[in-house]
Design an enzyme around this catalytic site. Structure first.
Site, PDB file in Angstrom:
ATOM      1  N   HIS A 223     -23.146 -20.046 -15.840  1.00  0.00           N
ATOM      2  CA  HIS A 223     -24.118 -19.496 -15.023  1.00  0.00           C
ATOM      3  C   HIS A 223     -24.239 -18.118 -15.132  1.00  0.00           C
ATOM      4  CE1 HIS A 223     -20.388 -19.305 -12.978  1.00  0.00           C
ATOM      5  NE2 HIS A 223     -20.632 -18.051 -12.463  1.00  0.00           N
TER       6      HIS A 223
ATOM      7  N   ASN B 184     -19.802 -14.315 -16.647  1.00  0.00           N
ATOM      8  CA  ASN B 184     -18.195 -14.092 -17.025  1.00  0.00           C
ATOM      9  C   ASN B 184     -17.897 -15.190 -17.640  1.00  0.00           C
ATOM     10  OD1 ASN B 184     -18.086 -11.781 -15.524  1.00  0.00           O
ATOM     11  ND2 ASN B 184     -18.334 -12.785 -13.643  1.00  0.00           N
TER      12      ASN B 184
ATOM     13  N   CYS C  35     -22.270 -28.416 -10.261  1.00  0.00           N
ATOM     14  CA  CYS C  35     -22.898 -29.979 -10.425  1.00  0.00           C
ATOM     15  C   CYS C  35     -23.113 -30.479  -8.982  1.00  0.00           C
ATOM     16  CB  CYS C  35     -21.924 -31.049 -11.241  1.00  0.00           C
ATOM     17  SG  CYS C  35     -22.032 -30.534 -13.119  1.00  0.00           S
TER      18      CYS C  35
ATOM     19  N   CYS D 106     -16.928 -30.705 -10.576  1.00  0.00           N
ATOM     20  CA  CYS D 106     -17.359 -29.512 -10.474  1.00  0.00           C
ATOM     21  C   CYS D 106     -18.388 -28.899  -9.476  1.00  0.00           C
ATOM     22  CB  CYS D 106     -18.364 -29.192 -11.868  1.00  0.00           C
ATOM     23  SG  CYS D 106     -19.325 -27.857 -12.109  1.00  0.00           S
TER      24      CYS D 106
ATOM     25  N   HIS E 174     -24.103 -29.789 -17.381  1.00  0.00           N
ATOM     26  CA  HIS E 174     -22.854 -29.422 -17.086  1.00  0.00           C
ATOM     27  C   HIS E 174     -22.320 -28.874 -18.461  1.00  0.00           C
ATOM     28  CE1 HIS E 174     -18.752 -28.651 -15.490  1.00  0.00           C
ATOM     29  NE2 HIS E 174     -18.331 -28.594 -16.702  1.00  0.00           N
TER      30      HIS E 174
HETATM   31  P1  5GP Z   1     -17.860 -16.473 -11.697  1.00  0.00           P
HETATM   32  O1  5GP Z   1     -16.760 -15.643 -10.870  1.00  0.00           O
HETATM   33  O2  5GP Z   1     -17.693 -17.812 -12.038  1.00  0.00           O
HETATM   34  O3  5GP Z   1     -18.664 -15.514 -12.429  1.00  0.00           O
HETATM   35  O4  5GP Z   1     -18.901 -16.515 -10.650  1.00  0.00           O
HETATM   36  C1  5GP Z   1     -19.067 -17.560  -9.460  1.00  0.00           C
HETATM   37  C2  5GP Z   1     -19.621 -17.168  -8.354  1.00  0.00           C
HETATM   38  O5  5GP Z   1     -20.123 -18.320  -7.625  1.00  0.00           O
HETATM   39  C3  5GP Z   1     -19.238 -16.138  -7.492  1.00  0.00           C
HETATM   40  O6  5GP Z   1     -19.980 -14.932  -7.300  1.00  0.00           O
HETATM   41  C4  5GP Z   1     -18.931 -16.714  -5.869  1.00  0.00           C
HETATM   42  O7  5GP Z   1     -19.420 -15.941  -4.921  1.00  0.00           O
HETATM   43  C5  5GP Z   1     -20.062 -17.884  -6.229  1.00  0.00           C
HETATM   44  N1  5GP Z   1     -19.565 -19.161  -5.253  1.00  0.00           N
HETATM   45  C6  5GP Z   1     -18.493 -19.606  -5.244  1.00  0.00           C
HETATM   46  N2  5GP Z   1     -18.602 -20.821  -4.439  1.00  0.00           N
HETATM   47  C7  5GP Z   1     -19.933 -20.914  -4.049  1.00  0.00           C
HETATM   48  C8  5GP Z   1     -20.668 -21.706  -3.184  1.00  0.00           C
HETATM   49  O8  5GP Z   1     -20.141 -22.666  -2.618  1.00  0.00           O
HETATM   50  N3  5GP Z   1     -21.922 -21.477  -2.971  1.00  0.00           N
HETATM   51  C9  5GP Z   1     -22.536 -20.329  -3.343  1.00  0.00           C
HETATM   52  N4  5GP Z   1     -23.740 -20.332  -3.159  1.00  0.00           N
HETATM   53  N5  5GP Z   1     -21.800 -19.628  -4.432  1.00  0.00           N
HETATM   54  C10 5GP Z   1     -20.515 -19.632  -4.491  1.00  0.00           C
HETATM   55 ZN    ZN Z   2     -21.091 -28.505 -13.707  1.00  0.00          ZN
END
Ligand code: 5GP
Ligand code: ZN
Length: 114
Positions: free
Chosen positions: A100, A87, A8, A5, A47
């Site tokens: 998150h 989401n 994580c 993950c 997690h």
């Molecule tokens: P989701 O689409 O799952 O609701 O949100 C995931 C979020 O994680 C996205 O807004 C994306 O920009 C962010 N994200 C993905 N990979 C990384 C990373 O390696 N570092 C950081 N700081 N944010 C990330």
């Molecule tokens: Zn995790």
């Protein structure tokens, strides 16, 4: 910790992030692709894959996340308001399967989805 993950690994310090808040149960860092001047991801250290996995055993961690949201919003100067988004799953547009909450603010936000 789920070793496959991404979040994580970030919590564990294996992948760098810009941390804005941490306590015993909660970790928060800036989104790598911010959608507003403030875009912070707030998550339980434990997690939990997504919101559909919240239950009586782990729901207190969700409360802890929202306590952190209030503290971070205050620290980031979001007195005029902000939005919290989760989401969940494929249809919900979740791309990282570790529960998150997106804390977004710092400008007048666009139209609400609902
Ligand atoms: P989701 O689409 O799952 O609701 O949100 C995931 C979020 O994680 C996205 O807004 C994306 O920009 C962010 N994200 C993905 N990979 C990384 C990373 O390696 N570092 C950081 N700081 N944010 C990330
Ligand atoms: Zn995790």
């Amino acid at each position: 910790m789920d070793h496959n993950c991404l979040f994580c690994k970030i919590i564990n310090g294996d992948i760098p992030s810009t941390k804005v808040y941490e306590d015993e149960d909660v970790f928060a860092f800036r989104d790598i692709n911010p959608q507003a001047p403030v875009h912070v991801l707030v998550l339980p250290k434990k997690h939990i894959a997504c919101a559909s996995q919240i239950n009586a055993e782990n729901s207190a961690l969700v409360g802890k996340c929202f306590e952190a949201v209030a503290k971070i919003a205050s620290a980031e100067g979001l007195e005029k308001g902000f939005r919290v988004i989760n989401n969940c799953g494929k249809d919900g547009g979740q791309s990282v399967m570790h529960l998150h909450f997106h804390l977004i603010g710092g400008r007048k936000l666009s139209e609400k989805i609902i």
